[in-house]
Design a protein around this motif. Structure first.
Motif, short mmCIF file in Angstrom:
data_model
loop_
_atom_site.label_atom_id
_atom_site.label_comp_id
_atom_site.label_asym_id
_atom_site.label_seq_id
_atom_site.Cartn_x
_atom_site.Cartn_y
_atom_site.Cartn_z
N ARG A 101 5.39 -10.09 12.68
CA ARG A 101 5.09 -8.92 11.84
C ARG A 101 5.65 -9.09 10.43
NH1 ARG A 101 8.10 -5.73 14.16
NH2 ARG A 101 9.59 -5.32 12.54
N GLU A 102 6.92 -9.50 10.35
CA GLU A 102 7.55 -9.66 9.03
C GLU A 102 6.91 -10.80 8.25
OE1 GLU A 102 10.03 -8.00 7.11
OE2 GLU A 102 9.52 -6.48 8.57
N ASN A 103 6.53 -11.86 8.93
CA ASN A 103 5.89 -12.99 8.25
C ASN A 103 4.57 -12.56 7.63
OD1 ASN A 103 5.70 -15.68 7.37
ND2 ASN A 103 4.50 -16.23 9.16
N ARG A 104 3.81 -11.75 8.33
CA ARG A 104 2.54 -11.27 7.78
C ARG A 104 2.78 -10.28 6.64
NH1 ARG A 104 2.26 -13.43 12.14
NH2 ARG A 104 0.51 -14.25 13.29
N LYS A 105 3.81 -9.47 6.77
CA LYS A 105 4.16 -8.52 5.71
C LYS A 105 4.55 -9.27 4.43
CE LYS A 105 7.58 -4.85 4.94
NZ LYS A 105 8.70 -4.15 5.57
N LYS A 106 5.28 -10.35 4.59
CA LYS A 106 5.72 -11.15 3.45
C LYS A 106 4.56 -11.92 2.83
CE LYS A 106 8.56 -15.06 2.25
NZ LYS A 106 8.37 -16.42 2.73
N GLY A 107 3.75 -12.55 3.67
CA GLY A 107 2.63 -13.34 3.16
C GLY A 107 3.09 -14.39 2.17
N ALA A 108 2.40 -14.48 1.04
CA ALA A 108 2.71 -15.46 0.00
C ALA A 108 3.50 -14.85 -1.14
CB ALA A 108 1.42 -16.09 -0.52
N LYS A 109 4.15 -13.73 -0.89
CA LYS A 109 4.88 -13.01 -1.93
C LYS A 109 6.20 -13.67 -2.28
CE LYS A 109 3.02 -8.62 -0.35
NZ LYS A 109 2.95 -8.21 1.04
N GLY A 110 6.59 -13.48 -3.53
CA GLY A 110 7.90 -13.88 -3.99
C GLY A 110 8.87 -12.72 -3.84
N PRO A 111 10.14 -12.93 -4.21
CA PRO A 111 11.17 -11.89 -4.05
C PRO A 111 10.90 -10.59 -4.80
CG PRO A 111 12.17 -14.03 -4.44
CD PRO A 111 10.70 -14.19 -4.66
N ALA A 112 10.13 -10.62 -5.86
CA ALA A 112 9.83 -9.39 -6.60
C ALA A 112 8.99 -8.43 -5.75
CB ALA A 112 9.12 -9.69 -7.91
N GLN A 113 8.21 -8.99 -4.81
CA GLN A 113 7.34 -8.14 -4.00
C GLN A 113 7.75 -8.06 -2.54
OE1 GLN A 113 4.64 -10.72 -5.36
NE2 GLN A 113 3.89 -9.51 -7.06
#
Length: 155
Positions: A101-113
């Motif tokens: 779940r967290e991996n999908r939430k994170k996706g390809a985002k950097g720390p700002a997002q």
């Protein structure tokens, strides 16, 4: 192309790919395998650092690229050799066992997002800095700003 970033390789020829090796490494208990050949991890006990949840079933766990492959590609990695891309995609410094779940939430985002739970934020940005330095990635300005802000609150 994600295909250029070959990941989950079996670099030591023991039938356990990068995912299996990390699940074995990060498990708090001895893992159990799906088959008699000890290639695919079935269960163990993992603490997902992004969510601070504990998991026992390997299929509930994703191996996350802390700095996502897409992010790396967009910030200098596009010009790397196939070998360097494979090294980055399988580098244990850049890989964590996290909840799907967290991996999908994170996706390809950097720390700002995306940032994980507060208890792991400092470790997370420290890891981002180490990976970026190791691979000479140029981080997006907003991510550099967010990392600096988080670091101010770290000991």
């Amino acid at each position: 192309s994600r295909d250029d970033w070959r990941h989950w390789v079996d670099s030591d020829g023991d039938c356990q790919d990068t995912r299996a090796e990390l699940l074995i490494t990060y498990s708090r208990v001895d893992v159990e395998f799906r088959a008699i050949d000890n290639c695919v991890v079935e269960s163990g006990e993992w603490l997902g650092p992004y969510s601070a949840e504990t998991f026992q079933i390997a299929s509930d766990i994703d191996i996350d690229h802390v700095i996502p492959l897409r992010y790396a590609s967009q910030n200098g990695g596009f010009s790397w050799s196939i070998q360097k891309k494979e090294s980055f995609a399988n580098d244990s410094l850049n890989l964590l066992a996290v909840s799907s779940r967290e991996n999908r939430k994170k996706g390809a985002k950097g720390p700002a997002q995306y940032l994980p739970n507060k208890t792991y934020e400092c470790s997370y940005v420290k890891r981002w800095i180490a990976i970026a330095a190791k691979y000479e990635l140029v981080l997006a300005f907003e991510d550099t700003e967010k990392i600096a802000k988080v670091q101010k609150g770290c000991e």
